[in-house]
Design a protein around this motif. Structure first.
Motif, mmCIF file in Angstrom:
data_model
loop_
_atom_site.group_PDB
_atom_site.id
_atom_site.type_symbol
_atom_site.label_atom_id
_atom_site.label_comp_id
_atom_site.label_asym_id
_atom_site.label_seq_id
_atom_site.Cartn_x
_atom_site.Cartn_y
_atom_site.Cartn_z
ATOM 1 N N MET A 49 0.808 -1.218 0.000
ATOM 2 C CA MET A 49 0.000 0.000 0.000
ATOM 3 C C MET A 49 0.849 1.279 0.000
ATOM 4 N N THR A 50 2.125 1.138 0.222
ATOM 5 C CA THR A 50 3.007 2.319 0.272
ATOM 6 C C THR A 50 4.067 2.227 -0.818
ATOM 7 N N ALA A 51 5.074 1.425 -0.577
ATOM 8 C CA ALA A 51 6.227 1.369 -1.478
ATOM 9 C C ALA A 51 5.837 0.886 -2.867
ATOM 10 N N PHE A 52 5.003 -0.152 -2.951
ATOM 11 C CA PHE A 52 4.680 -0.677 -4.271
ATOM 12 C C PHE A 52 3.789 0.284 -5.057
ATOM 13 N N VAL A 53 2.850 0.939 -4.387
ATOM 14 C CA VAL A 53 2.042 1.949 -5.077
ATOM 15 C C VAL A 53 2.939 3.063 -5.610
ATOM 16 N N ALA A 54 3.897 3.483 -4.801
ATOM 17 C CA ALA A 54 4.832 4.518 -5.236
ATOM 18 C C ALA A 54 5.666 4.033 -6.413
ATOM 19 N N LEU A 55 6.117 2.770 -6.345
ATOM 20 C CA LEU A 55 6.910 2.194 -7.429
ATOM 21 C C LEU A 55 6.094 2.114 -8.711
ATOM 22 N N LEU A 56 4.837 1.702 -8.604
ATOM 23 C CA LEU A 56 3.981 1.640 -9.792
ATOM 24 C C LEU A 56 3.758 3.041 -10.370
ATOM 25 N N SER A 57 3.673 4.035 -9.504
ATOM 26 C CA SER A 57 3.509 5.417 -9.981
ATOM 27 C C SER A 57 4.727 5.850 -10.790
ATOM 28 N N LEU A 58 5.915 5.506 -10.284
ATOM 29 C CA LEU A 58 7.136 5.843 -11.032
ATOM 30 C C LEU A 58 7.182 5.092 -12.352
ATOM 31 N N ASP A 59 6.803 3.833 -12.342
ATOM 32 C CA ASP A 59 6.829 3.048 -13.569
ATOM 33 C C ASP A 59 5.797 3.568 -14.566
ATOM 34 N N ALA A 60 4.617 3.972 -14.063
ATOM 35 C CA ALA A 60 3.596 4.528 -14.962
ATOM 36 C C ALA A 60 4.077 5.831 -15.583
ATOM 37 N N ARG A 61 4.762 6.648 -14.803
ATOM 38 C CA ARG A 61 5.333 7.889 -15.335
ATOM 39 C C ARG A 61 6.323 7.568 -16.444
ATOM 40 N N ARG A 62 7.169 6.565 -16.238
ATOM 41 C CA ARG A 62 8.135 6.166 -17.269
ATOM 42 C C ARG A 62 7.422 5.640 -18.505
ATOM 43 N N GLN A 63 6.412 4.794 -18.283
ATOM 44 C CA GLN A 63 5.706 4.211 -19.413
ATOM 45 C C GLN A 63 4.929 5.278 -20.193
ATOM 46 N N ASP A 64 4.337 6.241 -19.491
ATOM 47 C CA ASP A 64 3.627 7.317 -20.185
ATOM 48 C C ASP A 64 4.574 8.171 -21.018
ATOM 49 N N GLY A 65 5.832 8.247 -20.579
ATOM 50 C CA GLY A 65 6.838 9.011 -21.325
ATOM 51 C C GLY A 65 7.526 8.186 -22.378
ATOM 52 N N ASN A 66 7.043 6.971 -22.617
ATOM 53 C CA ASN A 66 7.605 6.061 -23.631
ATOM 54 C C ASN A 66 9.093 5.792 -23.403
ATOM 55 N N ARG A 67 9.505 5.759 -22.161
ATOM 56 C CA ARG A 67 10.916 5.483 -21.853
ATOM 57 C C ARG A 67 11.105 3.978 -21.592
ATOM 58 N N CYS A 68 12.280 3.520 -22.004
ATOM 59 C CA CYS A 68 12.599 2.101 -21.796
ATOM 60 C C CYS A 68 12.785 1.829 -20.302
ATOM 61 N N GLU A 69 12.553 0.579 -19.944
ATOM 62 C CA GLU A 69 12.577 0.254 -18.513
ATOM 63 C C GLU A 69 13.988 0.251 -17.949
ATOM 64 N N ILE A 70 14.919 -0.360 -18.629
ATOM 65 C CA ILE A 70 16.278 -0.440 -18.091
ATOM 66 C C ILE A 70 17.028 0.857 -18.377
ATOM 67 N N ALA A 71 17.016 1.256 -19.626
ATOM 68 C CA ALA A 71 17.683 2.517 -20.010
ATOM 69 C C ALA A 71 16.630 3.617 -20.059
ATOM 70 N N CYS A 72 16.432 4.267 -18.947
ATOM 71 C CA CYS A 72 15.330 5.235 -18.829
ATOM 72 C C CYS A 72 15.525 6.463 -19.716
ATOM 73 N N CYS A 73 16.750 6.715 -20.151
ATOM 74 C CA CYS A 73 17.000 7.891 -20.985
ATOM 75 C C CYS A 73 16.533 7.689 -22.416
ATOM 76 N N LEU A 74 16.347 6.423 -22.806
ATOM 77 C CA LEU A 74 15.951 6.135 -24.183
ATOM 78 C C LEU A 74 14.432 6.146 -24.294
ATOM 79 N N LYS A 75 13.965 6.776 -25.424
ATOM 80 C CA LYS A 75 12.538 6.797 -25.700
ATOM 81 C C LYS A 75 12.250 6.053 -26.984
ATOM 82 N N VAL A 76 11.023 5.562 -27.109
ATOM 83 C CA VAL A 76 10.575 4.958 -28.366
ATOM 84 C C VAL A 76 9.473 5.846 -28.933
ATOM 85 N N LYS A 77 9.346 5.815 -30.252
ATOM 86 C CA LYS A 77 8.372 6.685 -30.913
ATOM 87 C C LYS A 77 6.969 6.087 -30.941
#
Length: 1279
Positions: A769-797
């Motif tokens: 209810m705390t850490a995992f929700v926060a982790l999912l929020s960070l992952d959703a932010r990354r996914q919404d920005g089309n960033r790769c999971e391992i190399a977060c600086c890389l984006k896909v079109k």
């Protein structure tokens, strides 16, 4: 003629007295002619009589007084008594008879008859009618040539011999529990002894005890005509063991004389099989329960629960709260994760204080349990039971052979009993005895005698004082003795005798100090004690020891507390023992196939199991992690695979589980509650099953959800959490409360497991209810920005699809699985099959067996040892009947309430144990209890040499041992009272008991208490009373847990009966108690209550499951009951499959059954809640939706998370892991999956009305839409 002349020249004169006067009143022998020149190696002075035919002499004065004392049965009164023995002969006869009387005096009539036999042949005034001299040797006595009698025949009627034998055949030796007749019958022992064999041994000068040879001719009354002319077989009156003696001796006790036993009713018949009418009871109950369940099912179909409003309010509040909570967590992910890490780290520091318990006693026996309290009392007063280090050796494939013995006839020997193998066994034994190593604790080189159990010299033992039981001990561990050979003549036949003759003799008469062969060897071990054959060999039938198939080599070591410096020394010695044995096993020259163990082996193998199976668990966790990481991904297109994967989310979920487990362990480390290997191995699996399910439900719901117009990411996460968190809360709270209640168990391992599991599940929910929700929020932010999971600086079109990805499983469940499941014919079939299955498994549970779990890996040498132990060991474990403080042993009444010799109560402590041994199949007792009270009374008897007082020298007035000369010790400790029942006064009891306990037994006094009883009596130095004592008996061989448990219960029942009787004796304390103790009881006590424990623990787990489900669903009793009903079915089916798959019921399986309830909640509760909150119009539609939506998440999150990890455990070496973790967890998972995905949805489909009052036309509302309606005014705006 020349042959006869030669025979006369080379042989001592042989005279047959056919011309002697065989008539009443005449003697053939009188006075002594010195020692027997034909006897060598005698243990006693072998004085023989002189041939002196003539009339019987009148005995008067001191001669008469001595005669009346030694042979009272021949006394005719002073001036009327005639005899054929001189005073010196009487003294020799008294000395010779006293040795046997020392063990026969406990039965006065037996001792009287025994003396009667030898008085007739030595002193009878009609001696010439009873005996016939067959051999004399000329001797010179003080310058006078005389003929010394070295052999004669004695004619005795069988009426007298049989009656005398019958009076003695049941007399016991309390120290060993065996029969005294076994020590007086030579090679035949007590089992094969007969009157003829008994008397033959008395007249065999080769046994080291008889001064000359007596050929007893036992003549039946009807065959009197066959005796030589003038001879009259003696047919005097022999007393029955239940008769008093003319000298005042009382009748023998029941333990020594069956005729004295009161009528004791046999045990009642075994309980009849439980029947109800003509039907087997358990089956009838199963059918009744099945009918009740069906009736309740019909009732619940008819009865409608109208609690919709309460349900709606509850769901609205929980949904609003968790939605607001999720938004807050999603808005501040880094802060939440950091705070979570700090909390986990704070808890985890407690791991530094965590204690890992590996001692089985501490794991499975509660400190306040009866067995544990009794063990602590025993160990505190008598020291722990000695440590056993043992080998069981066989030599398969070696053919048996026949040995034609001069003394014992044709005897079959197994291939094992051969000189070369005995020599090899002795070599191995000596190699082990020679173990040396430097000990820092002792600051010297440690050897066996530093740690060995030395019963006869405990203060300062040498190497030969150490108790080592083995076959070579019959030869005093001497290869020279083993190789001895000698020619021997028996009945005119001369043959060679060797080690085989000695072995045959010793296994039948192990208490002998000298065999009857020409080898003249003792049977006693080099440490001074006897070696009973059942401790030296095994694998024989009906005491046929020569056909034994196994050698048994046992080293007994002292047992020290773990904080004693010598504990490390003894463990180091055992490590060296194991090393030598394992090296010997690998030697090519080894002819043995054997099994072995040391006292430390159990813990060693547990530790080895942990180390070797650790990689298996790591692989299992890695497989689970890999599955979670792959299964959580959306995978909408190949180009977005690195964006849509959930590797880090999966890793985060694993870390959340790990953190919750570590936090739980750390917390209890701080608190001081020890952990165990069960906790380390099971709790992570349990939390992973719970945690992975919640992760899948949350992540899959988020992936399937569509973000609303104007809704930001954090609000969407909060809204999704609000829809699924109540279900997660329902499962977590149910499981946590379930485990907390399970901590009420009395078993330490179950209690600690329940506590660790409860907190770990609770922590897992909090972190999700705390850490995992926060982790999912960070992952959703990354996914919404089309960033790769391992190399977060890389984006896909490639952009994310607008339509949510349902994956593979949800569409499959919706299109194929649910429609097939809910066809009309299948519904009826499925309900019948599942109900029938439960009925069958309920019946099968009756066959479930309990067994002590096996911690050892499959390749453990301990498994081979246990196999050999059950196959070859022919004796059960010893058990002690222990008395506590509060009983007066020094009082005559107290002694009579304990002892079993003459004058004792017929239902005394030891006598009741004797009665129990007469029904070994019911009592599981094979050998009666040894009794220090009985042997102490016999030791005090003036008829033996045991207890005397110095009358001269510096020790005047003190105790004089039997080994001292009679001239120094002319006074006996006690005089025999006129009643014949000897009992010391309180002062005499306290004065002589210490001397008895420290008196080393020997040939002159076999009743000495050192070794047998010196540790069996504990004095209270303050009050002077006996604060504890023990009486050792033996169980029958116990082969399985059922027999060990039954033996414990029967011993406790007997001890309770004894306790109640002894408390009735005046002066006995109200809290006085007699209890049984054996080293195995502490392990098997759990099985006396494990059924109750199991039912209670499972019920305690089921109650909160039902209550929490009802509360969190707004007092929805119907959903709570359906939940409960399905979980009960899973549990019952699990127990049934345990029976079919040979999974024994014990504390480990109980832990897994408690775990099964927790995992079943995951399989059941989510689907139940989804069905209860569905807004679809029909029952089948709601069941289909719950099955497809929640069923797919449960299948992916619970079943598929557990199965890969469980399958990996099949490769573990430890049987504990394979049986109780692989098999049992596989059963739990498969049954949970079957009930959660088949039975429960079908069961739910029978309920017509929706629980939530929405328009039935709104058929497209899902759970998320429903929560949207509930939360039109978001609760988070108030935060």
């Amino acid at each position: 003629f020349s042959f006869l002349l030669l025979l006369t020249l080379i042989s001592p004169p042989l005279q047959m007295f056919s011309d002697a006067q065989h008539e009443a009143g005449f003697c053939l022998m009188y006075e002594e002619c010195g020692k027997n020149p034909t006897v060598s190696g005698s243990l006693l002075e072998s004085n023989v009589p002189c041939k002196n035919p003539g009339p019987a002499r009148e005995v008067v004065g001191a001669h008469y007084e001595l005669f009346k004392e030694v042979c009272p049965m021949l006394d005719q009164g002073e001036g009327q008594t005639f005899a054929c023995c001189s005073p010196q002969q009487l003294i020799s006869l008294q000395s010779s008879v006293s040795l046997s009387k020392a063990i026969l005096l406990r039965c006065p009539s037996c001792a009287y008859n025994f003396a009667h036999i030898h008085c007739i042949t030595t002193c009878s005034p009609n001696q010439s009618q009873t005996i016939n001299i067959t051999r004399t040797i000329p001797v010179n006595i003080s310058g006078t040539e005389k003929d010394a009698v070295v052999s004669y025949q004695a004619y005795v009627s069988t009426t007298f011999s049989d009656a005398s034998f019958n009076s003695c055949k049941n007399v016991r030796i309390p120290a060993t529990g065996g029969y005294a007749i076994g020590t007086m019958c030579g090679r035949y022992g007590s089992t094969l002894c007969t009157p003829q064999r008994w008397l033959d041994f008395q007249g065999d000068s080769s046994n080291g005890l008889a001064p000359l040879d007596i050929d007893f001719r036992l003549i039946p009354p009807e065959h009197n005509a066959a005796v030589p002319e003038g001879m009259v077989p003696y047919a005097g009156i022999a007393l029955g063991c239940n008769e008093t003696t003319p000298t005042g001796g009382e009748e023998c006790s029941c333990q020594d004389c069956q005729e004295s036993c009161p009528p004791v009713p046999p045990p009642g018949p075994l309980p009849e099989p439980f029947m109800i009418g003509n039907m087997e009871g358990f089956l009838a109950i199963s059918l009744i329960l099945f009918a009740i369940f069906c009736l309740l099912f019909l009732i619940f179909i008819v009865v409608k629960w109208i609690l919709h409003l309460l349900s709606l309010v509850t769901q609205k509040y929980l949904g609003s709260f968790f939605q607001s909570w999720g938004i807050v967590m999603a808005r501040h992910p880094l802060k939440v994760i950091f705070a979570s890490l700090l909390v986990v780290a704070a808890f985890t520091t407690g791991l530094m204080n965590m204690q890992l318990t590996t001692d089985p006693v501490q794991l499975w026996s509660a400190p306040n349990s009866r067995a544990r309290r009794e063990k602590d009392f025993h160990d505190e007063n008598f020291a722990p039971f000695f440590r056993t280090n043992q080998l069981i050796l066989t030599a398969p494939g070696r053919p048996s052979y026949i040995y034609d013995s001069l003394l014992f006839g044709t005897t079959n020997f197994s291939g094992l009993i051969s000189k070369d193998l005995i020599s090899q066994l002795l070599e191995l034994q000596q190699r082990i005895q020679a173990i040396e190593f430097w000990s820092d604790e002792l600051n010297k080189t440690a050897t066996l005698n530093d740690v060995c159990y030395a019963p006869l010299n405990p203060g300062n033992p040498s190497l030969t004082d150490c108790a080592v039981n083995s076959l070579p001990q019959y030869f005093q561990n001497s290869i020279k003795n083993l190789n001895l050979k000698a020619n021997m003549t028996q009945l005119g036949v001369t043959k060679e005798v060797d080690w085989r003759d000695h072995f045959i003799y010793c296994v039948n008469s192990p208490l002998s100090f000298k065999d009857i062969t020409a080898l003249n060897l003792s049977c006693m071990a080099d440490y001074g004690g006897p070696v009973f054959p059942f401790l030296a060999v095994g694998g024989y039938d009906n005491e046929d020891y020569t056909a034994a198939e196994a050698f048994i080599l046992t080293f007994s070591l002292n047992n020290y507390p773990r904080d004693d410096p010598k504990f490390k020394v003894v463990e180091q010695w055992e490590a060296m023992f194991l090393q030598i044995v394992q090296e010997y096993q690998k030697e090519p020259s080894t002819n043995f196939t054997f099994a072995y163990m040391a006292e430390r082996s159990l813990e060693d193998e547990i530790n080895r199991t942990t180390i070797e199976d650790f990689p298996i668990f790591m692989i299992s966790y890695a497989v689970i992690f890999l599955y979670i990481a792959v299964a959580l991904g959306e995978y909408s297109s190949f180009k977005r695979i690195l964006v849509d994967s959930k590797f880090l989310v999966g890793l985060g979920g694993i870390l959340v589980v790990t953190g919750s487990v570590l936090a739980s362990m750390g917390f209890y480390g701080w608190v001081g509650i020890p952990s165990s290997l069960i906790i380390v191995q099971v709790v992570p699996f349990l939390v992973l099953a719970v945690g992975a399910d919640n992760i899948f439900i949350f992540v899959l719901e988020y992936q399937r959800d569509v973000r609303r117009p104007g809704e930001i990411r954090e609000e969407q996460i909060g809204r999704v959490l609000g829809s699924v968190a109540p279900s997660m809360l329902l499962c977590s709270i149910s499981e946590s409360v379930c485990f907390f209640l399970g901590a009420l168990s009395n078993m330490p391992a179950v209690k600690s497991f329940a506590l660790y599991a409860a907190l770990a599940v609770l922590m897992d929910f909090v972190l999700q209810m705390t850490a995992f929700v926060a982790l999912l929020s960070l992952d959703a932010r990354r996914q919404d920005g089309n960033r790769c999971e391992i190399a977060c600086c890389l984006k896909v079109k490639t952009q994310r699809p607008a339509k949510p990805n349902k994956g593979f499983l949800l569409p499959f469940m919706e299109k194929y699985y649910a429609p097939v499941l809910f066809t009309a014919s299948n519904i009826i079939y499925e309900m019948i099959v599942f109900q029938h299955k439960t009925l069958v498994t309920l019946k099968v549970t009756e066959l479930l067996k309990h067994a002590f779990y096996c911690l050892h890996p499959q390749d453990s040498y301990m498994l081979t040892y246990f196999e050999y132990l059950n196959k070859y060991f022919e004796v059960g474990v010893p058990t002690y009947f222990v008395t506590t403080k509060g009983f007066n042993f020094s009082d005559v009444t107290g002694m009579n309430a304990v002892c079993s010799s003459v004058g004792c109560d017929q239902f005394s402590l030891t006598q009741k144990i004797q009665y129990a041994t007469e029904y070994p199949e019911r009592s599981y007792l094979a050998i009666p209890a040894s009794s220090w009270v009985d042997d102490f009374i016999d030791w005090l008897n003036p008829g033996s040499r045991c207890c005397r007082i110095y009358t001269s020298g510096s020790n005047t007035g003190q105790f004089c041992p039997a080994s001292e000369s009679t001239l120094k010790c002319l006074k006996k400790c006690m005089t025999l009272p006129s009643s014949g029942i000897l009992r010391p006064s309180v002062e005499e009891f306290n004065t002589f008991l210490p001397s008895f306990l420290s008196n080393r037994p020997d040939l002159q006094c076999p009743k000495g208490g050192l070794g047998a009883y010196d540790t069996a009596v504990v004095w209270d130095n303050v009050t002077g009373e006996i604060s504890a004592s023990r009486f050792m008996a033996y169980h029958t061989p116990l082969r399985n847990s059922q027999e060990f448990t039954a033996a414990l219960l029967m011993a406790r029942e007997l001890a309770h009966n004894i306790t109640m009787a002894m408390r009735m004796i005046p002066g006995t304390a109200e809290d006085f108690e007699v209890f049984p103790y054996s080293v195995t009881y502490v392990y098997y006590e759990q099985y006396t209550s494990i059924l109750y424990e199991g039912v209670a623990n499972i019920c305690l787990c089921l109650v909160p499951t039902f209550v929490v489900c009802c509360i969190l669903l707004g007092l929805d009793l119907r959903s709570g009951f359906l939940n409960l009903f399905t979980i009960v079915m899973i549990t019952v089916d699990t127990v049934g499959v345990m029976t079919l798959w040979s999974i024994d019921y014990n504390a480990v399986s109980l832990i897994n059954l408690v775990t099964a309830v927790g995992i079943s909640v995951e399989f059941v509760s989510h689907t139940t809640r989804s069905f209860a909150l569905s807004t679809l119009p029909t029952k089948v539609d709601r069941a289909k939706e719950a099955t497809a939506k929640m069923g797919s998440a449960v299948f992916a999150g619970v079943a598929m998370t557990n199965l890969p990890g469980i399958i990996v455990l099949a490769f573990a070496k430890a049987q504990l892991i394979q049986i109780f973790f692989f098999r049992l967890n596989l059963v739990i998972t498969l049954l949970g999956m079957a009930h959660g995905l088949i039975f429960l949805p079908v069961l739910l489909s029978f309920f017509e009305e929706p629980f939530c009052p929405f328009n039935k036309n709104q058929t497209t509302l899902g759970a998320t839409t429903f929560y949207a309606r509930l939360t039109e005014v978001p609760f988070y705006h108030l935060v």
